[in-house]
Design a protein around this motif. Structure first.
Motif, short mmCIF file in Angstrom:
data_model
loop_
_atom_site.label_atom_id
_atom_site.label_comp_id
_atom_site.label_asym_id
_atom_site.label_seq_id
_atom_site.Cartn_x
_atom_site.Cartn_y
_atom_site.Cartn_z
N ARG A 1 5.09 9.55 -4.18
CA ARG A 1 4.50 8.37 -3.62
C ARG A 1 4.75 7.49 -2.83
NH1 ARG A 1 0.49 5.29 -8.46
NH2 ARG A 1 0.72 7.54 -7.93
N ASP B 1 -2.76 11.62 7.30
CA ASP B 1 -2.54 10.58 7.09
C ASP B 1 -3.14 10.91 5.78
OD1 ASP B 1 -2.99 9.06 9.61
OD2 ASP B 1 -1.16 8.83 8.76
N TRP C 1 0.99 -1.50 -0.17
CA TRP C 1 -0.05 0.17 -0.09
C TRP C 1 1.01 1.28 0.02
CZ3 TRP C 1 -4.44 0.35 -0.56
CH2 TRP C 1 -5.65 -1.28 -0.64
N ARG D 1 0.70 5.70 -0.75
CA ARG D 1 0.08 6.92 -0.53
C ARG D 1 0.60 8.43 -1.42
NH1 ARG D 1 -0.22 7.67 6.62
NH2 ARG D 1 1.52 8.67 6.11
N VAL E 1 3.66 2.44 2.19
CA VAL E 1 3.07 2.54 3.94
C VAL E 1 3.21 0.98 5.08
CG1 VAL E 1 0.76 3.16 5.43
CG2 VAL E 1 0.85 4.62 3.17
N TYR F 1 -4.35 6.93 -1.69
CA TYR F 1 -4.03 5.91 -1.15
C TYR F 1 -4.19 5.04 -1.94
CZ TYR F 1 -3.56 6.77 3.29
OH TYR F 1 -2.94 7.32 4.87
#
Length: 125
Positions: A45, A89, A36, A38, A48, A93
């Motif tokens: 990018r 956060d 993953w 984000r 995560v 994603y």
């Protein structure tokens, strides 16, 4: 043909939780490393959470202890449980897998990645 379809995400407040899902088709997620990522506007990018073939999960320092990545093998889906969310956060994603080798995990810039379509997560104070 390989495909990743994401679901979940949305807008929550600080401290709340969200779950993202990444349903794979064309391959068995247990056979490949998946990550993953984000991304926020104007920035690269970032990874995560990663689920390795072995089943070992790895997390970035910014989410360790708050996020949990897990396989749902029955649904061939990779999930990301996000708890204790913070405004930092907030991002789009993406889930990803690279097809070059079962030994490799996807990097942010690999040309051999398959990507999900992206899901917006917004955390307000």
């Amino acid at each position: 043909q390989w495909e990743l379809v994401q679901s979940g995400g949305g807008s929550v407040r600080t401290g709340e939780s969200l779950t993202l899902s990444c349903k794979a088709s064309g391959f068995d997620i247990s056979d490949w490393c998946m990550t993953w990522f984000r991304q926020v506007p104007g920035r690269e990018r970032d990874s995560v959470a990663t689920m390795r073939r072995s089943g070992k999960a790895e997390y970035s320092d910014s989410v360790v202890g708050r996020f949990t990545v897990a396989r749902d093998t029955a649904r061939n889906t990779l999930n990301l449980q996000m708890d204790a969310l913070k405004p930092e956060d907030t991002a789009v994603y993406y889930c990803a897998v690279q097809r070059s080798s079962v030994l490799w995990c996807p990097s942010a810039t690999s040309p051999n990645n398959y990507w999900g379509q992206g899901t917006q997560v917004t955390v307000s104070a």
